[in-house]
Design an enzyme around this catalytic site. Structure first.
Site, short mmCIF file in Angstrom:
data_model
loop_
_atom_site.label_atom_id
_atom_site.label_comp_id
_atom_site.label_asym_id
_atom_site.label_seq_id
_atom_site.Cartn_x
_atom_site.Cartn_y
_atom_site.Cartn_z
N GLN A 15 0.80 -1.23 0.00
CA GLN A 15 0.00 0.00 0.00
C GLN A 15 0.83 1.28 0.00
OE1 GLN A 15 -2.54 0.97 3.10
NE2 GLN A 15 -1.18 0.29 4.75
N ARG A 98 7.72 -7.82 19.00
CA ARG A 98 8.60 -6.93 18.23
C ARG A 98 9.91 -7.64 17.85
NH1 ARG A 98 8.97 -1.31 17.23
NH2 ARG A 98 11.14 -0.71 17.05
N GLY A 130 10.85 0.08 5.65
CA GLY A 130 10.28 -1.14 6.24
C GLY A 130 10.72 -1.28 7.69
N ASP A 159 7.14 10.95 11.09
CA ASP A 159 6.98 11.44 12.47
C ASP A 159 7.19 12.95 12.52
OD1 ASP A 159 6.90 8.64 13.54
OD2 ASP A 159 8.91 8.65 12.69
N ARG A 162 4.16 14.60 11.07
CA ARG A 162 3.04 14.51 12.02
C ARG A 162 3.19 15.59 13.10
NH1 ARG A 162 3.40 7.92 12.47
NH2 ARG A 162 1.85 7.43 10.87
N HIS A 187 12.34 5.27 15.08
CA HIS A 187 10.98 5.35 14.54
C HIS A 187 10.14 4.32 15.30
CE1 HIS A 187 7.50 5.43 12.02
NE2 HIS A 187 7.65 4.16 11.70
P1 NAX Z 1 2.15 -3.79 2.84
O1 NAX Z 1 2.03 -5.07 3.61
O2 NAX Z 1 0.93 -3.20 2.19
O3 NAX Z 1 3.23 -3.97 1.70
C1 NAX Z 1 4.48 -4.56 1.91
C2 NAX Z 1 4.93 -5.15 0.60
O4 NAX Z 1 6.23 -5.65 0.80
C3 NAX Z 1 4.03 -6.32 0.14
O5 NAX Z 1 3.66 -6.13 -1.22
C4 NAX Z 1 4.96 -7.52 0.33
O6 NAX Z 1 4.70 -8.55 -0.61
C5 NAX Z 1 6.32 -6.88 0.11
N1 NAX Z 1 7.45 -7.65 0.61
C6 NAX Z 1 7.52 -8.50 1.69
N2 NAX Z 1 8.73 -9.07 1.73
C7 NAX Z 1 9.44 -8.59 0.70
C8 NAX Z 1 10.75 -8.81 0.22
N3 NAX Z 1 11.57 -9.67 0.83
N4 NAX Z 1 11.16 -8.14 -0.88
C9 NAX Z 1 10.34 -7.30 -1.51
N5 NAX Z 1 9.08 -7.06 -1.13
C10 NAX Z 1 8.64 -7.69 -0.03
O7 NAX Z 1 2.84 -2.76 3.83
P2 NAX Z 1 2.92 -1.17 3.72
O8 NAX Z 1 1.77 -0.58 4.42
O9 NAX Z 1 3.15 -0.80 2.29
O10 NAX Z 1 4.21 -0.86 4.62
C11 NAX Z 1 5.50 -1.26 4.21
C12 NAX Z 1 6.50 -1.14 5.33
O11 NAX Z 1 6.67 0.22 5.69
C13 NAX Z 1 6.10 -1.86 6.62
O12 NAX Z 1 7.24 -2.48 7.18
C14 NAX Z 1 5.65 -0.73 7.52
O13 NAX Z 1 5.77 -1.08 8.88
C15 NAX Z 1 6.63 0.34 7.10
N6 NAX Z 1 6.26 1.72 7.41
C16 NAX Z 1 7.21 2.51 7.91
C17 NAX Z 1 7.02 3.87 8.12
C18 NAX Z 1 8.10 4.75 8.65
O14 NAX Z 1 7.78 5.88 9.00
N7 NAX Z 1 9.36 4.33 8.73
C19 NAX Z 1 5.69 4.47 7.84
C20 NAX Z 1 4.90 3.68 6.85
C21 NAX Z 1 4.93 2.20 7.04
O15 NAX Z 1 4.02 1.83 8.05
#
Ligand code: NAX
Length: 326
Positions: A15, A98, A130, A159, A162, A187
């Site tokens: 997403q 975690r 991630g 952050d 926000r 974070h």
């Molecule tokens: P989603 O679960 O919608 O999308 C993650 C995507 O990563 C999926 O399409 C999945 O198939 C893919 N994926 C998993 N393993 C993989 C790999 N080894 N290689 C390539 N792709 C892989 O999550 P989404 O909401 O898009 O969030 C993505 C990440 O961003 C999460 O870890 C989330 O916690 C992190 N975030 C971090 C933020 C920050 O401020 N640092 C904010 C936004 C987000 O929540």
């Protein structure tokens, strides 16, 4: 017209990826005169979704989009990339602690660090999004021995944004009038959103808000905003996360505005007494892809305790993944 640059986005079928790729192709990240080639990576099961994303990118007819390639291998996706946005990671599943998430996702960032080391452009800039983003950045960087530590950063810009929005709302001012706000540390819920040096127009933010509002409303709102969005939307932040990625990269590559700074998680060099060897969010000024930690800010005792608490969490995370840090 400039030559196109290559931008890898991992987790591009997810997403955050869905908002992010359109914004990059529109020129928001690297400027309206910089063509881009998007190299999108996801896991094999997600490739059909990725094909749909590529179809929509084509249908959007972006003048700056010079190509899109789809991959399920990091080596292919990172080939010759100038920018790598590491968004893809496993979400926390039911009953997972975690620490479990840390271990599971750590393996992804070992492999991706090695792949970047092998095939990315030697001057690549890597942003880790991630989660747990700060420690994943450390893992990726330590597994890329031929790249420099300053080429990696982790995202605390969401952050930061926000916090900007909360302060703007409270003071009735536009976000564009606010400068020098800082997110320190990880974070995570231990981050410290610091208003001590912030300015709203030409006034100190601390003159415009009460200590009570800071402690009881502002700080918890910033720390818990991610959870509040999940509660309301049923999904975690995506549009605001994509916007933060674009802003982080824009400022890193094209420079922070004069008289302001950005909160970026970068490898600590010991500034402000923070332990070296962790990716920690500091106030940073950037010029042409190089960051410098802003020096000389006065940190009072109460703030120092907060800086230390979030440092400790990062040290603990590092010890959990120590076996993955060559
Ligand atoms: P989603 O679960 O919608 O999308 C993650 C995507 O990563 C999926 O399409 C999945 O198939 C893919 N994926 C998993 N393993 C993989 C790999 N080894 N290689 C390539 N792709 C892989 O999550 P989404 O909401 O898009 O969030 C993505 C990440 O961003 C999460 O870890 C989330 O916690 C992190 N975030 C971090 C933020 C920050 O401020 N640092 C904010 C936004 C987000 O929540």
């Amino acid at each position: 017209m400039k030559a196109p640059v290559r931008v890898a986005v991992t987790g591009a079928a997810g997403q955050v990826g869905y908002s992010l790729v359109f914004s990059i192709a529109a020129g928001d990240m690297l400027g309206g005169d910089q063509p881009v080639i998007l190299q999108l990576l996801d896991i094999p099961d997600a490739l059909p979704v990725l094909e749909g994303v590529a179809m929509e990118l084509e249908d959007a007819a972006f003048p700056l989009l010079a190509g899109v390639t789809l991959h399920d291998s990091a080596e292919a996706a990172f080939d010759s990339v100038h920018y790598a946005l590491l968004v893809g990671a496993k979400p926390r599943g039911p009953g997972m602690e975690r620490g479990d998430l840390l271990e599971d996702n750590a393996a992804i960032f070992v492999a991706q660090g090695q792949a970047l080391d092998a095939v990315a452009d030697r001057d690549v800039r890597v942003l880790v999004v991630g989660n747990p983003a700060n420690t994943n950045a450390l893992i990726a960087q330590r597994n890329a021995p031929h790249l420099a530590a300053h080429q990696f950063s982790a995202m605390t810009r969401l952050d930061h944004n926000r916090a900007l929005a909360q302060l703007a709302r409270q003071t009735g001012e536009g976000v564009a009038r606010i400068r020098r706000l800082t997110i320190w540390g990880n974070h995570s819920a231990t981050l410290y959103a610091d208003l001590d040096h912030a300015q709203v127009g030409d006034r100190a933010a601390t003159e415009l808000v009460t200590a009570d509002w800071r402690r009881a409303t502002f700080e918890p709102a910033v720390q818990q905003r991610g959870g509040a969005v999940i509660k309301a939307r049923g999904k975690s932040s995506a549009g605001s996360a994509a916007r933060a990625i674009v802003s982080h990269m824009h400022d890193w590559v094209l420079g922070t505005p004069p008289e302001d700074w950005a909160s970026m998680s970068v490898l600590s060099d010991g500034s402000y007494g923070i332990a070296e060897g962790i990716y920690y969010s500091f106030p940073c000024r950037c010029t042409a892809g190089r960051h410098e930690i802003v020096q000389g800010l006065e940190i009072n005792e109460a703030s120092l305790k907060r800086l230390k608490a979030t440092e400790q969490e990062l040290l603990d995370e590092r010890s959990v993944v120590a076996h993955l840090l060559p």
